[in-house]
Design a protein around this motif. Structure first.
Motif, PDB file in Angstrom:
ATOM      1  N   ALA A 266      -8.308   3.353  -4.524  1.00  0.00           N
ATOM      2  CA  ALA A 266      -9.840   3.680  -4.865  1.00  0.00           C
ATOM      3  C   ALA A 266     -10.336   4.567  -3.996  1.00  0.00           C
ATOM      4  N   GLY A 267      -9.708   5.030  -2.876  1.00  0.00           N
ATOM      5  CA  GLY A 267     -10.339   6.031  -1.987  1.00  0.00           C
ATOM      6  C   GLY A 267     -11.489   5.384  -1.311  1.00  0.00           C
ATOM      7  N   ARG A 268     -11.610   4.057  -1.131  1.00  0.00           N
ATOM      8  CA  ARG A 268     -12.498   3.353  -0.438  1.00  0.00           C
ATOM      9  C   ARG A 268     -12.293   3.063   1.093  1.00  0.00           C
TER      10      ARG A 268
ATOM     11  N   LYS B  24      -2.272   9.171   6.323  1.00  0.00           N
ATOM     12  CA  LYS B  24      -2.368  10.347   5.635  1.00  0.00           C
ATOM     13  C   LYS B  24      -3.265  10.724   4.216  1.00  0.00           C
ATOM     14  N   ARG B  25      -3.226   9.315   3.938  1.00  0.00           N
ATOM     15  CA  ARG B  25      -3.835   9.390   2.600  1.00  0.00           C
ATOM     16  C   ARG B  25      -5.355   8.903   2.746  1.00  0.00           C
TER      17      ARG B  25
ATOM     18  N   ASN C 256      -4.210  -2.076  -0.535  1.00  0.00           N
ATOM     19  CA  ASN C 256      -3.651  -1.028  -1.557  1.00  0.00           C
ATOM     20  C   ASN C 256      -4.764  -0.760  -2.392  1.00  0.00           C
ATOM     21  N   ARG C 257      -5.464  -1.986  -2.984  1.00  0.00           N
ATOM     22  CA  ARG C 257      -6.751  -1.519  -3.879  1.00  0.00           C
ATOM     23  C   ARG C 257      -7.653  -0.396  -3.374  1.00  0.00           C
TER      24      ARG C 257
ATOM     25  N   SER D  49       0.715  -1.362  -0.122  1.00  0.00           N
ATOM     26  CA  SER D  49      -0.009   0.184   0.084  1.00  0.00           C
ATOM     27  C   SER D  49       0.923   1.153   0.080  1.00  0.00           C
ATOM     28  N   TYR D  50       1.851   1.335   0.502  1.00  0.00           N
ATOM     29  CA  TYR D  50       2.702   2.413   0.780  1.00  0.00           C
ATOM     30  C   TYR D  50       3.399   2.718  -0.464  1.00  0.00           C
TER      31      TYR D  50
END
Length: 308
Positions: free
Chosen positions: A271-273, A307-308, A266-267, A204-205
């Protein structure tokens, strides 16, 4: 379990694969779904594109978002994300009585206890799954690699008896789904949790696949450190993991996993989910704090990903 009513709750990458395999091989399979996914499967069936199984389209006996209409089930496979668990358990309660077997295939530790507390009835097994799969924008399931392995054992037993594990194993095998009965299910669950707390976080990072990580020397060093920290917490909590688990899991990522694989964390972040960062790094930091341990690499990635 022959002829019993079986419901799959949550039809994303994991539940969708299992639902398709069960409905393709067995009768009396029910799907619990909502919204556009429900309408798509009701109209077009559940489609699976699998490296191992080929292309399949399966239709359940019934698909609904109304648990009362589906009535009591003999077996429920629960495959949702943690952030929706409380709501889903409340919704499916009408499908559960004291004899219902529940297999919660969620990431994390302490899952069976949480499910039993939320529903308050039935036989909740401890369980986990290894699979690489996901769903696309049309709700079709894509399965990569050659494995789908479910591991089961006794957690919050409720009305469970010693024959249930064998019955569940035989049922899943009839649908061409591998099922392993674990003598120490806690250690098995922690082994996957340790892998997730490292692999899911590092992919993910870097927004990376397994192949990308293998080419990144810094990422490999960080991955090893994450594995070491999580294993240290498990050992402090007296979980019976193997002495060389860090090395074993590192080798799994570096030499055995599909190069194109990445993590669901990561997905979801891309995707901002909603995602399961709190179930991995957040929970691990809580456990480490309770043991008066510091895990700086985990803390660094947790703060950066938040932070994301």
């Amino acid at each position: 379990m022959s002829g019993k009513k079986i419901c799959i709750v949550g039809l994303g990458g994991v539940g969708g694969y299992l639902g398709c395999m069960l409905a393709h091989h067995l009768d009396n399979i029910y799907f619990f779904a909502r919204g556009k996914r429900l309408e798509s499967i009701r109209k077009n069936g559940l489609k699976l594109y699998s490296d191992e199984q080929g292309e399949l389209t399966a239709y359940p006996k019934m698909i609904s978002n109304n648990a009362k209409a589906m009535d009591v089930m003999d077996l429920i496979i629960l495959s949702v994300k943690h952030f929706s668990l409380e709501q889903v358990c409340a919704e499916i309660s009408p499908m559960v009585d004291e004899h219902t077997i529940i297999i919660p295939l969620l990431n994390g530790v302490g899952v069976s206890d949480k499910v039993y507390k939320l529903i308050g009835k039935g036989c909740v097994l401890d369980s986990l799954i290894y699979i690489t799969s996901g769903s696309d924008e049309n709700f079709a399931i894509h399965h990569t690699g050659s494995y789908c392995d479910i591991h089961i054992g006794y957690g919050r037993m409720g009305e469970c008896n010693e024959n249930i594990l064998l019955e569940v194993q035989n049922l899943l095998r009839r649908a061409n789904i591998a099922c392993i009965i674990e003598d120490d299910i806690e250690a098995a669950i922690w082994t996957k949790y340790i892998l997730n707390c490292a692999y899911s976080v590092i992919t993910s990072y870097y927004n990376a696949t397994t192949g990308d990580i293998r080419k990144n020397k810094t990422a490999i060093i960080q991955l090893k450190s994450l594995l070491e920290e999580t294993c240290a917490v498990a050992r402090r909590l007296k979980v019976n993991i193997t002495d060389d688990l860090e090395e074993e899991l590192l080798n799994r990522v570096l030499y055995k996993q599909s190069e194109s694989a990445t993590s669901s964390l990561n997905r979801d972040i891309v995707a901002g989910r909603q995602n399961e960062l709190e179930i991995f790094s957040g929970k691990l930091l809580e456990l480490a704090s309770s043991c008066q341990m510091e895990i700086p690499m985990t803390d660094f990635f947790y703060r950066e990903l938040r932070k994301r």
